[in-house]
Design a protein around this motif. Structure first.
Motif, PDB file in Angstrom:
ATOM      1  N   PRO A 149      48.942  44.818  40.864  1.00 30.37           N
ATOM      2  CA  PRO A 149      48.761  43.613  41.268  1.00 30.37           C
ATOM      3  C   PRO A 149      48.080  42.790  42.279  1.00 30.37           C
ATOM      4  CG  PRO A 149      50.767  43.641  41.849  1.00 30.37           C
ATOM      5  CD  PRO A 149      49.868  45.280  41.225  1.00 30.37           C
ATOM      6  N   LEU A 150      48.306  42.655  43.555  1.00 30.05           N
ATOM      7  CA  LEU A 150      47.690  42.172  44.116  1.00 30.05           C
ATOM      8  C   LEU A 150      46.468  42.218  44.160  1.00 30.05           C
ATOM      9  CD1 LEU A 150      47.467  41.171  47.431  1.00 30.05           C
ATOM     10  CD2 LEU A 150      47.737  43.255  48.589  1.00 30.05           C
ATOM     11  N   ILE A 151      45.314  43.909  43.776  1.00 27.15           N
ATOM     12  CA  ILE A 151      44.343  43.796  44.170  1.00 27.15           C
ATOM     13  C   ILE A 151      43.581  43.105  42.620  1.00 27.15           C
ATOM     14  CG2 ILE A 151      41.930  45.718  43.440  1.00 27.15           C
ATOM     15  CD1 ILE A 151      44.269  47.619  45.254  1.00 27.15           C
ATOM     16  N   THR A 152      43.981  42.943  41.879  1.00 27.01           N
ATOM     17  CA  THR A 152      44.267  42.233  40.115  1.00 27.01           C
ATOM     18  C   THR A 152      43.304  41.046  40.632  1.00 27.01           C
ATOM     19  OG1 THR A 152      45.101  43.785  38.827  1.00 27.01           O
ATOM     20  CG2 THR A 152      44.344  42.107  37.863  1.00 27.01           C
ATOM     21  N   SER A 153      44.803  40.068  41.351  1.00 26.12           N
ATOM     22  CA  SER A 153      44.901  39.275  41.717  1.00 26.12           C
ATOM     23  C   SER A 153      43.376  38.834  42.756  1.00 26.12           C
ATOM     24  CB  SER A 153      46.216  38.277  42.781  1.00 26.12           C
ATOM     25  OG  SER A 153      45.659  37.361  42.901  1.00 26.12           O
TER      26      SER A 153
END
Length: 417
Positions: A149-153
């Motif tokens: 989720p961090l990379i997606t954000s």
């Protein structure tokens, strides 16, 4: 000294939380295809190269850390990983990304991963070997839960190129300083057994073995085959999660299954490590293999959302057993002096399994249109692994309290003076 041991364990766990970025490639792949217009093959190749490089460099790093100690090898690994990610932010074509991520970052991750378990095990008593391996490996397994989720954000806010750069800088700033804290214990350090454990026994090798001597033992080939079989089945499921969900349950969005598998994979590492300390590595593997066989036989019947959750959770639990138990087996059979090299040789089984698992799935789908044949073959493969786990002979066992507590304390005071 025990506080120092805990510091090594925590630092190793945190470093794995950083370099576990290797298994979040699906997020990068989607952005490369959607945002940059790459083909699926072009976007997949850097990851494939990274996995291969990881497997090869883990063996090389094992040899180097046995000779020079873990700190320098680990520092080099974290720097290569960070620089590889930063360089990936400046690429303009797929070939460049193969080098920056596939070779530079993938190799750095292999260097880093190879040093953490052997260093941590040397600080703890053999009675804690399974738990230590499980906790260290858990950092690598759970990394995807927060990194995806961090990379997606980051990609959504800054784009894929800047995301690579940000992640590379963060890895350098967090993992590299931690790498400076990872060291082997002093030469005369002897870990102390708890007074509650002195009546138990642990596997202790009759002598320290180098990799050439290890290859002359029948146990090595049994361990290698078990690792190959179990990894092939695990990677077959991991590599086809979304496709299986779509084919069997008509699910178009199965991202949450990836998270479920990662969570149970991590839990399996810790639980299997603890179980390994209580009943032994081979018995732990036997139980895991039996569970995996049952799961593969039931997988064709997982045609609902709940069924797939059960199947993925069980697959993650079984696959998580491997990085917790096999390092403990190698240390118990062949000692810690040459552990890095020895485990690197055994780990080639994982590299080979990375080809076998996907091929089994591809052949099954191409010939029958579904994954049922892949499950059948995987059940047979796991049956072979189970047979080897029952036939493999344990090394000698010695009482945990065979070295006196007072002698341990005197030695530890001497080396810290």
């Amino acid at each position: 000294m025990f506080d120092r041991a805990k510091q090594i364990l925590i630092a190793g766990f945190c470093i794995n939380l950083c370099i576990g970025i290797l298994f979040t490639w699906s997020v990068f792949k989607k952005a490369l295809v959607v945002d940059l217009g790459w083909t699926n093959s072009e976007a997949s190749l850097p990851y494939t190269v990274a996995i291969t490089t990881f497997s090869i460099t883990l063996l090389l790093a094992g040899i180097l850390q046995d000779k020079f100690g873990p700190k320098r090898v680990l520092i080099a690994g974290t720097i290569c990983s960070g620089l590889g990610l930063i360089a990936s932010g400046y690429i303009t074509n797929p070939t460049q990304l193969i080098f920056t991520f596939g070779i530079l970052a993938g190799g750095g991750i292999g260097f880093g991963y190879a040093c953490l378990s052997p260093a941590a095990m040397k600080w703890f008593h053999p009675s804690k070997r399974g738990l230590v391996n499980g906790l260290i490996a858990a950092g690598f397994g759970i990394a995807g839960v927060y990194l995806a989720p961090l990379i997606t954000s980051l990609i959504g806010s800054y784009g894929i190129s800047n995301s690579f750069i940000i992640l590379g800088i963060a890895l350098l700033c967090i993992a590299t300083p931690l790498a400076f804290t990872i060291t082997n214990p002093p030469p005369h350090y002897v870990p102390i057994a708890s007074s509650k454990q002195t009546d138990k026994k642990v596997a202790v090798p009759q002598k320290e073995m180098c990799w050439t001597a290890m290859l002359k033992t029948t146990q090595f080939y049994s361990i290698w085959v078990m690792y190959l079989c179990a990894s092939s089945t695990g990677l077959m499921i991991i590599g086809n999660i979304t496709s299986i969900a779509s084919a069997q349950a008509g699910m178009t969005d199965a991202a949450h299954l990836v998270v479920i598998l990662a969570l149970f994979n991590t839990s399996g590492r810790v639980f299997a490590g603890m179980l390994c300390d209580k009943i032994g590595g081979l018995k732990t593997l036997s139980l895991s293999f039996m569970l995996s066989i049952a799961n593969m036989m039931l997988f064709p019947h997982y045609t609902s959302h709940i069924g797939l959750i059960i199947g993925m959770a069980t697959a993650g639990l079984c696959y998580g057993t491997l990085p917790a138990v096999f390092p403990s087996l190698i240390a118990g059979f062949y000692g810690l002096k040459n552990y890095g090299t020895n485990y690197g040789v055994v780990y080639t089984a994982w590299g080979v399994s990375g080809f076998i698992g996907p091929v089994i799935a591809a052949v099954a789908v191409d010939t029958t249109g579904n994954y049922n044949l892949a499950y059948f073959y995987s059940a047979i493969i796991m049956g072979i692994a189970f047979m080897f786990s029952m036939l493999t002979k344990n090394p000698a066992v010695k009482p945990i309290g065979s070295v006196g507590k007072e002698e341990n304390e005197m030695l530890n005071k001497k080396v810290t003076a």
